[in-house]
Design an enzyme around this catalytic site. Structure first.
Site, PDB file in Angstrom:
ATOM      1  N   GLY A  36       0.844  -1.201   0.000  1.00 11.51           N
ATOM      2  CA  GLY A  36       0.000   0.000   0.000  1.00 11.51           C
ATOM      3  C   GLY A  36       0.869   1.235   0.000  1.00 11.51           C
ATOM      4  O   GLY A  36       2.096   1.153   0.070  1.00 11.51           O
TER       5      GLY A  36
ATOM      6  N   GLY B  24       2.769   3.526   1.511  1.00  9.04           N
ATOM      7  CA  GLY B  24       3.359   3.625   2.836  1.00  9.04           C
ATOM      8  C   GLY B  24       3.991   4.981   3.090  1.00  9.04           C
ATOM      9  O   GLY B  24       4.229   5.368   4.231  1.00  9.04           O
ATOM     10  N   ARG B  25       4.279   5.681   2.019  1.00  7.09           N
ATOM     11  CA  ARG B  25       4.879   7.013   2.209  1.00  7.09           C
ATOM     12  C   ARG B  25       4.484   7.989   1.118  1.00  7.09           C
ATOM     13  O   ARG B  25       5.038   9.075   1.015  1.00  7.09           O
ATOM     14  CB  ARG B  25       6.385   6.896   2.246  1.00  7.09           C
ATOM     15  CG  ARG B  25       6.987   6.283   0.999  1.00  7.09           C
ATOM     16  CD  ARG B  25       8.437   6.533   1.007  1.00  7.09           C
ATOM     17  NE  ARG B  25       9.121   5.720   0.024  1.00  7.09           N
ATOM     18  CZ  ARG B  25      10.388   5.867  -0.269  1.00  7.09           C
ATOM     19  NH1 ARG B  25      11.080   6.786   0.350  1.00  7.09           N
ATOM     20  NH2 ARG B  25      10.961   5.109  -1.155  1.00  7.09           N
TER      21      ARG B  25
ATOM     22  N   ASP C  90       9.125   4.907   7.920  1.00  6.01           N
ATOM     23  CA  ASP C  90       8.864   6.206   8.550  1.00  6.01           C
ATOM     24  C   ASP C  90       7.964   7.108   7.700  1.00  6.01           C
ATOM     25  O   ASP C  90       7.647   8.224   8.097  1.00  6.01           O
ATOM     26  CB  ASP C  90      10.194   6.922   8.858  1.00  6.01           C
ATOM     27  CG  ASP C  90      11.063   7.110   7.616  1.00  6.01           C
ATOM     28  OD1 ASP C  90      10.587   6.785   6.501  1.00  6.01           O
ATOM     29  OD2 ASP C  90      12.202   7.582   7.764  1.00  6.01           O
TER      30      ASP C  90
ATOM     31  N   ASP D 195       4.070  -4.382  -7.628  1.00  4.88           N
ATOM     32  CA  ASP D 195       3.477  -3.185  -7.011  1.00  4.88           C
ATOM     33  C   ASP D 195       4.052  -1.907  -7.616  1.00  4.88           C
ATOM     34  O   ASP D 195       3.568  -0.817  -7.321  1.00  4.88           O
ATOM     35  CB  ASP D 195       3.691  -3.185  -5.489  1.00  4.88           C
ATOM     36  CG  ASP D 195       5.126  -3.446  -5.095  1.00  4.88           C
ATOM     37  OD1 ASP D 195       5.659  -4.507  -5.450  1.00  4.88           O
ATOM     38  OD2 ASP D 195       5.740  -2.566  -4.450  1.00  4.88           O
ATOM     39  N   ASN D 196       5.058  -2.046  -8.453  1.00  3.75           N
ATOM     40  CA  ASN D 196       5.617  -0.867  -9.129  1.00  3.75           C
ATOM     41  C   ASN D 196       5.281  -0.865 -10.618  1.00  3.75           C
ATOM     42  O   ASN D 196       5.926  -0.162 -11.400  1.00  3.75           O
ATOM     43  CB  ASN D 196       7.143  -0.822  -8.936  1.00  3.75           C
ATOM     44  CG  ASN D 196       7.528  -0.535  -7.489  1.00  3.75           C
ATOM     45  OD1 ASN D 196       6.737   0.029  -6.739  1.00  3.75           O
ATOM     46  ND2 ASN D 196       8.725  -0.917  -7.110  1.00  3.75           N
TER      47      ASN D 196
ATOM     48  N   ASP E 147       7.403   4.670  -9.957  1.00  2.00           N
ATOM     49  CA  ASP E 147       8.249   4.426  -8.782  1.00  2.00           C
ATOM     50  C   ASP E 147       9.738   4.370  -9.129  1.00  2.00           C
ATOM     51  O   ASP E 147      10.329   3.308  -9.299  1.00  2.00           O
ATOM     52  CB  ASP E 147       7.815   3.145  -8.037  1.00  2.00           C
ATOM     53  CG  ASP E 147       6.658   3.432  -7.091  1.00  2.00           C
ATOM     54  OD1 ASP E 147       6.124   4.560  -7.143  1.00  2.00           O
ATOM     55  OD2 ASP E 147       6.299   2.548  -6.301  1.00  2.00           O
TER      56      ASP E 147
HETATM   57  P1  AMP Z   1       9.117   0.550  -3.210  1.00  3.27           P
HETATM   58  O1  AMP Z   1       9.769  -0.751  -3.572  1.00  3.27           O
HETATM   59  O2  AMP Z   1      10.051   1.659  -2.875  1.00  3.27           O
HETATM   60  O3  AMP Z   1       8.139   0.970  -4.248  1.00  3.27           O
HETATM   61  O4  AMP Z   1       8.300   0.319  -1.836  1.00  3.27           O
HETATM   62  C1  AMP Z   1       7.651  -0.878  -1.506  1.00  3.27           C
HETATM   63  C2  AMP Z   1       6.653  -0.655  -0.373  1.00  3.27           C
HETATM   64  O5  AMP Z   1       7.302  -0.150   0.774  1.00  3.27           O
HETATM   65  C3  AMP Z   1       5.549   0.333  -0.695  1.00  3.27           C
HETATM   66  O6  AMP Z   1       4.386  -0.130  -0.080  1.00  3.27           O
HETATM   67  C4  AMP Z   1       6.048   1.601  -0.061  1.00  3.27           C
HETATM   68  O7  AMP Z   1       4.996   2.472   0.258  1.00  3.27           O
HETATM   69  C5  AMP Z   1       6.733   1.080   1.187  1.00  3.27           C
HETATM   70  N1  AMP Z   1       7.802   1.976   1.662  1.00  3.27           N
HETATM   71  C6  AMP Z   1       9.016   2.201   1.107  1.00  3.27           C
HETATM   72  N2  AMP Z   1       9.725   3.076   1.826  1.00  3.27           N
HETATM   73  C7  AMP Z   1       8.949   3.428   2.878  1.00  3.27           C
HETATM   74  C8  AMP Z   1       9.113   4.302   3.997  1.00  3.27           C
HETATM   75  N3  AMP Z   1      10.242   4.996   4.180  1.00  3.27           N
HETATM   76  N4  AMP Z   1       8.086   4.398   4.859  1.00  3.27           N
HETATM   77  C9  AMP Z   1       6.956   3.711   4.711  1.00  3.27           C
HETATM   78  N5  AMP Z   1       6.736   2.862   3.689  1.00  3.27           N
HETATM   79  C10 AMP Z   1       7.715   2.717   2.780  1.00  3.27           C
HETATM   80 MG    MG Z   2       6.567   1.221  -4.954  1.00  5.07          MG
END
Ligand code: AMP
Ligand code: MG
Length: 499
Positions: free
Chosen positions: A97, A99-100, A132, A259-260, A269
């Protein structure tokens, strides 16, 4: 620059709340948690602003900061975080989901197009897990610049409206300045949205999700007998085209988890991405990708793998009979390799200045990459200078780019024969090839220099790069140094998932 504390009128945009009309299981309402000030407006993309009818100079820096930090919401905006799942490095994670990044608002522009305003680094959400909710300035600059650079290259992508640096520290491998990027896309719906409801055994939500995409973005698919199959078909086609475009400029995404992957097929992303400097088919841009799952030459196959995850998750809405659904899905998935090849060959023909289709064009393209492998050839420079190729010339400046120039000679002979066969005019070919082979790409070392300056408080390099990369196919002789080989120190640059 500090964010004004006294109330000011909110930014008026044509805000709608369409995604939130889906059932509550699709999202959580959230409010942004702005990073602490003082804040600094690093950059605004005037081109991106125009997409939502904003004038970059029409808002004061304070107003931009208020918008991009999430301090002041556009009128009627009700932010939310979307929930989705995803296959990360091949493994299913049933719930991820936003997350940030949060969906700050949805805006319909004067031309009627829908744009998601998505704020990255806006603080924790119910989907932050251990994170975070923040993003650091380093990765935010990379995402900001690459989004706009890819758009200028003509590659489908999310856009970036603006970037703000904060004085609040964020902890990664080191303490770094935090930042927020406001990005734009017609939709942020990912393959992982379908996977979330499929693996969560809530199949009744798959059709509303598909309906949302069709009704808001792909209304022509309603005319098909089976609109959901048409949606899968559309995503297969767009994904093939986007990945073919990546390959043609040497772009490595780095984290092609489902998810990307965007349902509308655009690049989404930007994390540990990279453009190839020296060509290496097996190049891994993500330091955390130990096995090279997302290496440059794997991207087209991973696209196919990801699409099969999507098709699996869509099965319940492709046909009431599971076996029939599987047959239908497989039939469409099998078309991916040939669609990818067609899209790739179209891009590569343009790059080689081939105006007509030849039966052996794929062989010619493959032979060029085989010649480049292990020969210390710079991807962008070679293709850009190929416009100067003379079928009857010695082509010294091209052959000298190869560690072993004889490798080039063998290929050059084939290329010369091919060009002569279509009797192409050299000056026309040169112009056409310059329009297909960018002179300027966001090389890691260029981003790194801009990052270091910005971390020291000087954002001029970010803005200079933004302007140069907005015209990647133009000569811009005054910026020639930005198209040069990377310096020796850049060889050791590493980019990981940590951002
Ligand atoms: P990503 O591979 O960077 O697209 O992230 C994968 C998942 O981790 C997604 O659900 C992001 O929202 C979550 N995510 C990545 N970095 C953070 C962060 N610093 N704080 C909260 N959620 C994160
Ligand atoms: Mg992502």
């Amino acid at each position: 620059m500090t964010v004004p504390t006294e109330p000011r009128p909110a930014l008026t945009l044509n805000v709608c709340d369409d995604f939130a009309r889906l059932p509550a299981s699709f999202f959580s309402r959230v409010t942004p948690t702005p990073l602490q000030g003082p804040h600094r407006l690093v950059s605004v993309s005037a081109a991106a602003a125009r997409l939502i009818d904003l004038d970059a100079d029409g808002l004061s820096p304070d107003d931009w900061i208020a918008l991009i930090t999430g301090t002041r919401l556009p009128s009627n905006a009700r932010p939310l975080a979307m929930v989705y799942a995803g296959h990360q490095f091949g493994h299913l994670v049933p719930q991820l989901g936003d997350g940030r990044a949060i969906l700050l608002a949805q805006v319909r522009n004067q031309a009627g197009a829908l744009w998601d305003l998505h704020l990255k680094g806006a603080g924790p959400t119910p989907y932050s897990r251990q994170g975070d909710g923040r993003a650091v300035l380093r990765s935010s600059i990379r995402e900001y610049l690459c989004s706009e650079a890819m758009a200028a290259l003509g590659i489908p992508t999310t856009r970036a409206l603006g970037l703000v640096a904060s004085s609040e520290a964020v902890y990664r491998e080191r303490i770094e300045p935090g930042a927020t990027v406001l990005r734009l896309a017609p939709s942020h719906i990912r393959f992982g949205h379908f996977e979330y409801f499929y693996y969560g055994n809530r199949h009744e939500y798959l059709a509303p999700l598909a309906d949302y995409l069709i009704d808001h973005h792909l209304t022509h698919l309603r005319e098909f007998d089976e609109p959901y199959l048409a949606l899968l078909d559309h995503t297969i086609q767009r994904t093939a085209e986007t990945i073919a475009a990546w390959q043609s400029v040497g772009f490595c995404h780095g984290v092609m988890n489902t998810d990307n992957m965007a349902m509308l097929g655009h690049t989404l992303d930007y994390g540990p991405f990279g453009f190839l400097d020296t060509y290496d088919a097996g190049h891994i841009c993500n330091h955390s990708d130990h096995r090279g799952r997302y290496a440059y030459d794997q991207q087209p196959y991973i696209g196919h793998w990801n699409l099969s995850c999507l098709a699996q998750a869509m099965l319940p809405i492709l046909d009431p009979d599971p076996e029939t659904a599987a047959v239908k899905a497989t039939g469409y998935l099998e078309t991916y390799p040939s669609r990818y090849d067609a899209a790739y060959l179209a891009r590569m023909r343009a790059k080689l200045g081939l105006a007509v289709h030849g039966r052996d064009d794929r062989t010619l393209v493959d032979a060029l990459f085989a010649a480049m492998q292990g020969n210390s050839v710079d991807f962008a420079i070679l293709f850009r200078t190929l416009a100067d190729f003379e079928p009857d010339g010695a082509n010294a400046s091209l052959r000298n780019q190869f560690l072993n120039p004889a490798t080039f000679d063998a290929w050059a002979a084939q290329y010369a024969t091919r060009l002569k066969a279509e009797r192409s005019d050299p000056s026309q070919r040169r112009v056409a090839m310059h329009a297909a082979n960018p002179k300027y790409v966001l090389r890691n070392h260029l981003a790194e220099i801009a990052i270091q300056k910005s971390e020291a408080g000087d954002d001029s390099e970010v803005n200079r790069l933004l302007a140069i990369l907005a015209r990647p196919y133009d000569e811009q002789p005054e910026h020639h140094a930005y198209a040069d080989y990377p310096p020796a120190w850049a060889t050791g640059l590493e980019v990981s998932c940590s951002s």
